[in-house]
Design an enzyme around this catalytic site. Structure first.
Site, mmCIF file in Angstrom:
data_model
loop_
_atom_site.group_PDB
_atom_site.id
_atom_site.type_symbol
_atom_site.label_atom_id
_atom_site.label_comp_id
_atom_site.label_asym_id
_atom_site.label_seq_id
_atom_site.Cartn_x
_atom_site.Cartn_y
_atom_site.Cartn_z
ATOM 1 N N THR A 137 0.288 7.507 -8.799
ATOM 2 C CA THR A 137 -0.803 8.194 -8.119
ATOM 3 C C THR A 137 -0.795 8.120 -6.593
ATOM 4 O O THR A 137 -0.079 8.893 -5.975
ATOM 5 C CB THR A 137 -2.134 7.748 -8.704
ATOM 6 N N THR A 138 -1.555 7.214 -5.994
ATOM 7 C CA THR A 138 -1.870 7.412 -4.576
ATOM 8 C C THR A 138 -0.897 6.726 -3.615
ATOM 9 O O THR A 138 -0.666 5.517 -3.723
ATOM 10 C CB THR A 138 -3.287 6.868 -4.312
#
Lengths: 246, 261
Positions: free
Chosen positions: B42-43
């Site tokens: 994800t991030t």
């Protein structure tokens, strides 16, 4: 159609070997020496762009003497072989022995089947974490593999240079001593070689991944000067015979 | 041992070499259905600071509503002076990082000199574009690339889109599901010439905020000792910030900084 003259296979092989040897003898030599810090590779090479010594993989280096285009082609093939093997399997699985065997196959194949043999000698060196783990393979133009220990000399005038290295080598030297030894062995009694005439690299034993490192001219000059000063202070230790003091 | 005719040589391109020897991976022919739970990373965040660039990524990987890994890594050194951070389908992303690292090393060894930072960024752009057929089947990978440009003597960062579009950013870039929230934090906190510590604090806050708002992003986990991967890239090269320092920085963040104030 006329029949070609019969030439005995012994003669064919001898002619090819002579041809290759003459080509190699014209070129300048390369020395590899096992040192405490790693494997030192030192070549007489006035060019700073056309290299004789190069990185193959994490702990493996390449040295070539003879015809530049031919050994450079072998170098690139070696990099490809190593990178593909590391990609397909793992980085740990790439080793000098398998690379040396591959080179031997190609050189042998070309020597027996092609018109012209390759006018090259190749060095494949792999550094271990201890000097005992080092591997140095010396390949000849016909595919012969020699498993060298302590040091290897390739190229023109190899026998005389080997004799000089052998005479001055005492155990496993440190890098600076090894470099001075290599430079004086390559130069012979009548010449001196400076940093500008040498191409120097080391496979650093203690590096974590990519161990190959080139030494620049400033570093080489500094080390040669340091070794010169040390041998002047203790002439009987660093130069056991008159030949290597040049 | 691979050998090629002079007119037919792949040169220093490792991707071309892989294709020539038949090791390249073909994209899936049809879209991957929901029954194949693909792991996603994800991030990731990157921002410039006084000496170079700092990159950070959270440690969570998810497949659908499940947390598949708590401690995967998404920030990697690409070579000595550059790093790559990935978001998207984890398998292909890892593969892309591996190919990219190898490509840079292979080029350097074959050619005898390293690619320029610009050249590296373009290489990654081509790899993302070549990945587009797989992205269309649900395996999108969107990396960030950052490095220290030894010729310009400055940190530079690049973001990409799934088509291989390459966009150089001046100050900061983010990618992944929590990237939007992280970008807001970095945008508000960014200023020119931040120190290393300030930059590390800023990306930590960005990851914490993203984890607060996005269930697919994992924040720092002091109980398990899992910290985001944070790395700085300056003239000394790629250096990962160790967990002890991150724990220390986390402890100094005010409660407001730890939550999405």
């Amino acid at each position: 159609m006329s029949m070609p003259f019969y030439v005995a296979p012994e003669q064919v092989m001898k002619d090819r070997a002579d041809y290759a040897r003459k080509g190699i003898a014209r070129g300048r030599a390369l020395v590899a020496i096992q040192c405490a810090e790693g494997i030192l590779l030192c070549a007489e090479n006035p060019s700073s762009t056309l290299r004789k010594i190069a990185e193959i993989y994490d702990r493996i280096a390449f040295g070539g003497v003879g015809k530049y285009n031919e050994f450079d082609q072998m170098r690139i093939a070696g990099v490809r072989h190593a990178d593909l093997k590391g990609y397909s399997f793992s980085r740990e699985d790439v080793d000098a022995r398998s690379l040396a065997n591959q080179y031997a196959q190609i050189l042998g194949q070309i020597f027996t089947h092609e018109m012209k043999p390759m006018e090259v000698e190749i060095l494949v060196a792999e550094v271990g974490t201890e000097p005992a783990g080092d591997q140095i393979f010396h390949l000849l133009y016909d595919g012969t593999v020699i498993d060298e220990s302590a040091y290897a000399v390739l190229g023109g005038d190899a026998e005389a240079i080997s004799a000089r290295v052998d005479a001055s080598l005492d155990g496993t030297p440190d890098l600076t001593t090894g470099l001075a030894l290599a430079a004086s062995a390559l130069a012979g009694p009548e010449r001196t070689l400076g940093a500008a005439d040498l191409e120097v690299a080391v496979l650093d034993r203690m590096s974590v991944r990519r161990c190959f490192r080139r030494l620049d001219d400033a570093d080489v000059s500094e080390r040669l000067a340091a070794a010169g000063a040390a041998s002047a202070a203790a002439p009987d230790v660093a130069s056991p015979d008159a030949e290597s003091s040049g | 041992m691979p050998s090629f005719a002079p007119g037919d040589d792949p040169g220093p391109d490792f991707g071309a070499l892989l294709r020539r020897v038949g090791l390249a991976v073909a994209p899936p022919a049809t879209p991957l259905g929901p029954e194949l739970a693909i792991t996603h990373g994800t991030t990731v965040v990157a921002t410039r600071y006084a000496d170079g660039v700092v990159m950070a990524g959270d440690r969570r990987a998810t497949s659908g509503n499940f947390i598949s890994h708590r401690s995967i890594e998404k920030v990697f050194p690409a070579d000595r002076w550059s790093g790559v951070a990935i978001a998207g389908a984890a398998g292909p992303a890892m593969e892309m990082v591996k190919s990219f690292q190898l490509q840079l090393e292979h080029y350097e060894k074959v050619e005898g000199s390293a690619l320029s930072l610009e050249g590296k960024a373009n290489q990654l752009s081509q790899m993302v574009r070549n990945h587009l057929p797989a992205a269309m089947q649900g395996l999108a990978v969107v990396p960030l690339f950052a490095g220290y440009d030894l010729r310009r003597e400055a940190g530079r960062l690049f973001q990409y889109d799934v088509t291989g579009g390459r966009y150089e950013e001046d100050d900061y870039a983010t990618s992944g599901s929590g990237g939007l929230h992280a970008a807001t934090v970095v945008k508000l906190g960014y200023r020119d010439g931040m120190s290393r510590i300030e930059a590390i604090d800023l990306v930590l806050k960005a990851i914490i905020t993203a984890a607060d708002e996005d269930s697919a992003t994992g924040g720092p986990d002091p109980a398990r000792g899992i910290w985001p991967v944070v790395a700085t890239i300056a003239v000394e090269g790629f250096e990962r910030v160790d967990d002890a320092e991150l724990a220390e920085r986390y402890a100094t963040l005010t409660p407001a900084g730890r939550s999405s104030s």
